[in-house]
Design a protein around this motif. Structure first.
Motif, short mmCIF file in Angstrom:
data_model
loop_
_atom_site.label_atom_id
_atom_site.label_comp_id
_atom_site.label_asym_id
_atom_site.label_seq_id
_atom_site.Cartn_x
_atom_site.Cartn_y
_atom_site.Cartn_z
N ASP A 30 0.92 -1.41 0.00
CA ASP A 30 0.06 0.01 0.21
C ASP A 30 1.00 1.14 0.12
N ASN A 66 -3.90 5.25 -3.28
CA ASN A 66 -4.99 6.06 -3.28
C ASN A 66 -4.55 7.47 -3.39
N LYS A 114 -4.24 9.92 -1.39
CA LYS A 114 -3.48 10.39 -0.35
C LYS A 114 -1.97 9.75 -0.48
N ILE A 115 -2.02 8.51 -0.81
CA ILE A 115 -0.71 7.79 -0.90
C ILE A 115 -0.07 8.61 -2.12
N LYS A 170 -10.06 1.96 -8.14
CA LYS A 170 -10.83 1.67 -6.58
C LYS A 170 -11.72 2.88 -6.72
N TYR A 176 -11.41 -0.88 5.93
CA TYR A 176 -10.19 -0.26 6.50
C TYR A 176 -10.39 -0.57 8.09
N ARG A 201 -9.35 2.00 10.86
CA ARG A 201 -10.30 3.06 10.86
C ARG A 201 -11.56 2.57 11.34
N ALA A 246 -7.24 -3.34 4.66
CA ALA A 246 -6.11 -2.45 4.53
C ALA A 246 -6.42 -1.43 5.83
N SER A 247 -5.50 -0.58 6.04
CA SER A 247 -5.50 0.35 6.98
C SER A 247 -5.09 -0.31 8.39
N ARG A 287 -2.67 -0.29 11.92
CA ARG A 287 -1.88 0.42 13.22
C ARG A 287 -1.03 -0.41 13.96
N THR A 345 -3.25 -5.43 2.21
CA THR A 345 -2.43 -4.54 1.52
C THR A 345 -1.78 -3.74 2.55
O1 G3P Z 1 -5.31 1.47 1.63
C1 G3P Z 1 -6.01 1.93 2.64
C2 G3P Z 1 -5.23 3.06 3.12
O2 G3P Z 1 -4.39 3.72 2.53
C3 G3P Z 1 -5.97 3.88 4.31
O3 G3P Z 1 -5.02 3.64 5.28
O4 G3P Z 1 -3.56 4.16 7.17
O5 G3P Z 1 -4.69 5.92 5.94
O6 G3P Z 1 -6.02 4.40 7.47
P1 G3P Z 1 -4.72 4.59 6.50
#
Ligand code: G3P
Length: 222
Positions: free
Chosen positions: A6, A28, A30-31, A86, A132, A135, A165-166, A168, A185
Motif C-alpha cells: 500500500d 489512493n 493520499k498515498i 478503486k 479499513y 479506521r 487495509a489500514s 496500526r 495491503t
Molecule cells: O489502503 C487503505 C489506506 O491507505 C488507508 O490507510 O493508514 O490511511 O488508514 P490509513
C-alpha cells in the motif's frame, strides 16, 4: 493468500518486490500525494516495475457516479491488463461499481467501514473490497468485522476478494492472517515486519562466527 503493498514509493516497491512474491500495489489519492513527484510519472514507473500479472490499483477522484466511471476508464487505459480502479463505497460509488460491473469491468470498493457495506459492494459486482481495519476501530472491532465479512461472503458464495487495509499494529495483521483473510495491503514498514526478525539476524551472525572460528573461512569453498 495475496499480499499487496500500500504505497506509491517506487524505491520501496522495488525493494520489497525483489524480496517477496507480491501480488501488486494499491494506491489512493493520499498515498500518491505523499510522493514529491507528479502522480502520472509515479504511476508510470510503478507500472514499469510490476510484472504484467501483478495488479495495480488506482483510485477515482470524482464523487458522482458518471465522473467515477469516466475516471475508472482513464485508469484502465493506463495499462493493458491488471489495472484495477478503486471506487469509494459511497452511494454514488456503489452505482458506479454496478454500472461498471454490467460492462464486465472489475473494481475494488474502497473505504469500507462495515461488513454489510462490503456485502452491498460485492452484490453490485465489486471484484475486491477493501475494509479499513484500523479506521473501523472507531466504530467497532475492525479485525472482528473483517473476519465476519469473510464468513458472510463465503455464506453467500460470493467470489469477491477482501483486501484488508489500514493497519496500526502488527497484532491486527497477525489476527487476520491466522483467520485466513483473503489478502492484505500493507504499508512498507508493516510489510517488512512480516519477514524481518532480529532473531534471524542474530542466528545468522552466530552461524557465520562458528564457521569462521572453526574453519577460518568466510564462505563455503567447495
Ligand atoms: O489502503 C487503505 C489506506 O491507505 C488507508 O490507510 O493508514 O490511511 O488508514 P490509513
Amino acid at each position: 493468500m495475496k499480499l499487496y503493498l500500500d504505497t506509491a514509493n517506487v524505491e520501496q516497491i522495488k525493494e520489497i518486490n525483489d524480496i517477496l512474491r507480491l501480488d501488486g500495489v494499491t494506491t489512493n489519492p493520499k498515498i500518491l500525494s505523499k510522493e514529491s513527484r507528479d502522480y502520472r510519472e509515479v504511476i508510470k514507473e510503478i507500472i514499469e516495475i510490476l510484472d504484467d500479472d501483478q495488479l495495480l490499483f488506482m483510485q477515482v477522484l470524482a464523487s458522482d457516479h458518471q465522473g467515477m466511471i469516466a475516471d475508472a476508464k482513464k485508469i484502465l487505459s493506463l495499462r493493458k491488463k491488471n489495472m484495477v480502479p478503486k471506487i469509494p463505497a459511497t452511494p454514488e460509488g456503489l452505482k458506479a461499481i454496478k454500472l461498471l460491473s454490467n460492462e464486465g469491468i472489475d473494481t475494488l470498493a474502497t473505504a469500507i467501514y462495515s461488513a454489510p457495506q462490503a456485502l452491498m459492494a460485492a452484490k453490485n459486482g465489486a471484484r475486491y473490497v477493501a475494509p479499513y481495519v484500523s479506521r473501523m476501530d472507531s466504530f467497532t472491532d475492525g479485525v472482528q468485522e473483517v473476519i465476519m465479512l469473510e464468513q458472510t461472503l463465503r455464506n453467500y458464495n460470493m467470489q469477491t476478494e477482501i483486501v484488508a487495509a489500514s493497519f496500526r499494529t502488527q497484532e491486527q495483521i497477525r489476527r487476520l492472517i491466522y483467520n485466513g483473510v483473503d489478502s492484505l495491503t500493507l504499508a512498507s514498514d508493516f510489510c517488512r515486519k512480516l519477514y524481518e526478525h532480529e532473531g534471524t539476524v542474530s542466528a545468522t551472525k552466530e552461524f557465520a562466527e562458528a564457521w569462521r572460528s572453526r574453519f577460518n573461512e568466510d564462505g563455503l569453498n567447495i
